[in-house]
Design a protein around this motif. Structure first.
Motif, PDB file in Angstrom:
ATOM      1  N   LEU A  50     -19.755  -5.258   1.520  1.00 37.91           N
ATOM      2  CA  LEU A  50     -18.444  -4.742   1.908  1.00 37.91           C
ATOM      3  C   LEU A  50     -17.364  -5.115   0.898  1.00 37.91           C
ATOM      4  N   TYR A  51     -17.321  -6.393   0.392  1.00 36.26           N
ATOM      5  CA  TYR A  51     -16.226  -6.809  -0.486  1.00 36.26           C
ATOM      6  C   TYR A  51     -16.222  -6.025  -1.800  1.00 36.26           C
ATOM      7  N   PRO A  52     -17.348  -5.904  -2.565  1.00 37.59           N
ATOM      8  CA  PRO A  52     -17.308  -5.073  -3.785  1.00 37.59           C
ATOM      9  C   PRO A  52     -16.891  -3.621  -3.491  1.00 37.59           C
ATOM     10  N   GLU A  82      -5.673   4.469  -8.917  1.00 33.62           N
ATOM     11  CA  GLU A  82      -5.664   5.490  -9.975  1.00 33.62           C
ATOM     12  C   GLU A  82      -5.193   6.844  -9.419  1.00 33.62           C
ATOM     13  N   ARG A  83      -5.628   7.162  -8.271  1.00 31.32           N
ATOM     14  CA  ARG A  83      -5.195   8.437  -7.669  1.00 31.32           C
ATOM     15  C   ARG A  83      -3.711   8.434  -7.380  1.00 31.32           C
ATOM     16  N   LEU A  84      -3.172   7.275  -6.975  1.00 29.49           N
ATOM     17  CA  LEU A  84      -1.739   7.170  -6.706  1.00 29.49           C
ATOM     18  C   LEU A  84      -0.929   7.330  -7.980  1.00 29.49           C
ATOM     19  N   LEU A  85      -1.404   6.731  -9.095  1.00 32.27           N
ATOM     20  CA  LEU A  85      -0.695   6.886 -10.361  1.00 32.27           C
ATOM     21  C   LEU A  85      -0.685   8.350 -10.807  1.00 32.27           C
ATOM     22  N   LYS A  86      -1.799   9.022 -10.650  1.00 27.38           N
ATOM     23  CA  LYS A  86      -1.878  10.429 -11.033  1.00 27.38           C
ATOM     24  C   LYS A  86      -0.911  11.279 -10.204  1.00 27.38           C
ATOM     25  N   LEU A  87      -0.857  10.998  -8.933  1.00 26.94           N
ATOM     26  CA  LEU A  87       0.057  11.745  -8.063  1.00 26.94           C
ATOM     27  C   LEU A  87       1.505  11.455  -8.386  1.00 26.94           C
ATOM     28  N   SER A  88       1.813  10.192  -8.796  1.00 23.85           N
ATOM     29  CA  SER A  88       3.200   9.860  -9.166  1.00 23.85           C
ATOM     30  C   SER A  88       3.622  10.623 -10.410  1.00 23.85           C
ATOM     31  N   ARG A  89       2.699  10.764 -11.388  1.00 23.52           N
ATOM     32  CA  ARG A  89       3.050  11.544 -12.587  1.00 23.52           C
ATOM     33  C   ARG A  89       3.291  13.019 -12.209  1.00 23.52           C
ATOM     34  N   ARG A 135     -13.696  -1.558  -5.205  1.00 20.22           N
ATOM     35  CA  ARG A 135     -13.828  -0.254  -5.874  1.00 20.22           C
ATOM     36  C   ARG A 135     -12.972   0.813  -5.171  1.00 20.22           C
ATOM     37  N   ASN A 136     -12.947   0.713  -3.914  1.00 25.63           N
ATOM     38  CA  ASN A 136     -12.138   1.697  -3.181  1.00 25.63           C
ATOM     39  C   ASN A 136     -10.661   1.527  -3.473  1.00 25.63           C
ATOM     40  N   ALA A 137     -10.177   0.273  -3.585  1.00 23.79           N
ATOM     41  CA  ALA A 137      -8.764   0.023  -3.878  1.00 23.79           C
ATOM     42  C   ALA A 137      -8.413   0.522  -5.252  1.00 23.79           C
ATOM     43  N   ARG A 138      -9.297   0.239  -6.250  1.00 27.73           N
ATOM     44  CA  ARG A 138      -9.009   0.730  -7.607  1.00 27.73           C
ATOM     45  C   ARG A 138      -8.981   2.263  -7.637  1.00 27.73           C
TER      46      ARG A 138
END
Length: 524
Positions: free
Chosen positions: A333-335, A346-353, A339-342
């Motif tokens: 669960l922890y790994p 990345e998806r949030l940064l793309k949406l912000s741009r 991975r899910n958070a990363r």
């Protein structure tokens, strides 16, 4: 010449008096008769309710009439070809000089006639399907209310009530009717329809089953249950119906249409309810058997439960595999969360741009750049459009001016042509008019000359005179002049009065005037 007959002492009858005397004589002599014959010419009751037909045998026939009041009371209705015995009185019908029988009662001529009527009626109702077995219904096993149609004073109702009390007491509703006689059929039919008209759950309970019952008797006594009105009422009944009419050997038409036929009224009571003691014993036996079967089923289920319990695994065996799967999932669960958070970062940064490109500030900047690029192009386009419109208007004005000048020239030319045409017509019209006037004047002069030549005054101018009487009427001969008659002489220059006479003496005149008068041929 005809010989005169001696006067008779016999009294004179009017037609009405003679018809009345014959009617009274016939009614006195045959006031009450029983007449046997065959029904002929029967077409059913008239619209007035009266029935007209004939009774005949091998050698004679007689007219018959049944008045409306008597027809409704007849136990046997007439049918074509039926041999009957009619009871009534003989009378006459003066309107057609006929005698007839006024029927007051009607009965079939023997048992054979009744059986023939019964068989014919049975075939008719069978053809309509009223006796079909598909229409029969099962009786309720234990009715709460039983309706009985029978006579309240006979032994039948007592037998039925006694039998019901012995077997299984139930609530009984009795509809009293006459079970023989002229009104039997109508009362039985009304009782069946009356029970069916009761509302379920009303103040008077609606029966669950009906019993139509009567004791034994002859075919004449049971005839009311062979009437068509009773059979149709039984066929229309929505409540199951049991027929218990007569003994076991007696059959009526209601037995064929009923849902169940009972041999006797007592048998009908036995059919509609079970025996209470037997029913209680059967219920008790069924209850005992039911308890025993339930106990056996419980014991069998208890044994099955023990066997199933022994086959079930222990709780540790059930949860060991699940617990191991839970530990393995916790280590992964922890790994997976990292991975899910990363991935979400990345998806949030793309949406912000993408959002920055779609922000209102960026949109305003792009629109301002496009506006600066446009500058004064709209104004120049407007100037060019105005110039083009001005050129089009100038060109149109020139075309309209040219068209107007051409139109004016055409109108001037047309008016000039019309003026020349009018001048030519005027020049031709004046000589023609003058010539026509001259011709009319010549004709007028000729007519004037002819008038002058035919006018008597032109003759007077030549020395003649016109002789008139005192009334102004002209005189054309000397014979028309009487002695001493006053005459009026009209000359060209006036008139003169003279007195006329018939003689040889002539008035003295000068020679020249007489000669002139003779030459002119004037008459005085």
């Amino acid at each position: 010449m005809f010989a005169e007959k001696a006067p008779s002492n016999a009294s004179e009858w009017s037609v009405s008096d003679l018809a009345g005397a014959l009617k009274r004589t016939l009614e006195d002599a045959f006031g009450h008769v029983r007449l046997r014959g065959e029904v002929s010419g029967y077409r059913g009751p008239h619209s007035s309710g009266h029935a007209y037909f004939c009774l005949k045998d091998q050698n004679a026939r007689i007219d018959a009439v049944i008045w409306k009041g008597s027809f409704s009371r007849l136990r046997i209705k007439p049918e074509e070809g039926m041999e009957v015995i009619a009871t009534g009185r003989i009378t006459t019908f003066p309107g057609s000089s006929k005698y007839q029988i006024v029927v007051e009662s009607l009965e079939p001529a023997g048992i054979g006639a009744l059986m023939a009527i019964l068989e014919e009626r049975r075939r008719k109702l069978t053809a309509e399907g009223l006796f079909a077995s598909e229409r029969k219904r099962r009786l309720p096993y234990l009715p709460r209310v039983i309706g009985v149609v029978t006579s309240p004073t006979g032994a039948v109702i007592r037998d039925i009530l006694h039998r019901l009390e012995d077997r299984f007491p139930r609530r009984v509703l009795v509809w009293p009717v006459r079970v023989q006689g002229e009104t039997c059929a109508a009362e039985v039919a009304a009782a069946i329809r009356g029970f069916n008209a009761l509302e379920p759950g009303g103040r008077i309970p609606r029966p669950d089953v009906l019993i139509v019952a009567r004791g034994g008797g002859s075919i004449e006594d049971l005839w009311g249950f062979n009437e068509e009105i009773v059979v149709r009422a039984a066929a229309e009944s929505g409540i199951p119906l049991v027929s218990a009419v007569g003994h076991e050997t007696d059959w009526t038409l209601i037995d064929h249409v009923a849902d169940v036929r009972a041999p006797t009224p007592t048998g009908a009571a036995e059919m509609v309810v079970p025996v209470r003691v037997e029913l209680m014993a059967a219920v008790g036996d069924l209850g005992r058997r039911h308890v025993e079967s339930v106990l056996r089923m419980i014991e069998r289920r208890r044994s099955d439960l023990r066997s199933t319990a022994r086959a079930l695994p222990t709780p540790d065996a059930l949860f060991s595999a699940k617990r191991q799967r839970l530990d393995l999932a916790a280590t992964k669960l922890y790994p997976a969360l990292s991975r899910n958070a990363r991935g979400h970062e990345e998806r949030l940064l793309k949406l912000s741009r993408q959002l920055a490109n779609l922000s209102p500030v960026a949109s305003v900047a792009r629109m301002r750049a496009r506006l600066d690029a446009v500058e004064d192009r709209p104004r120049k386009a407007m100037d060019r459009m105005v110039e083009n419109r001005a050129q089009k208007l100038d060109h149109m004005r020139q075309r309209l001016s040219t068209a107007r000048a051409a139109l004016l020239r055409q109108e001037v030319t047309r008016i000039t042509q019309q003026h020349d045409l009018v001048i030519g017509l005027a020049e031709r019209l004046e000589p023609a008019l003058m010539g026509q006037i001259a011709r009319k004047a010549d004709r007028l002069d000729a007519v004037a000359h002819l008038f002058d030549s035919l006018n008597y005054k032109s003759v007077l101018k030549r020395g003649f005179a016109l002789v008139r009487d005192s009334d102004g009427q002209p005189l054309r001969s000397a014979d028309a002049v009487a002695d001493g008659q006053v005459l009026v002489l009209e000359f060209a220059d006036g008139q003169a009065d003279v007195t006329g006479g018939r003689g040889t003496v002539r008035p003295k005149v000068s020679k020249p005037k007489l000669a002139i008068a003779e030459e002119q041929g004037a008459l005085f």
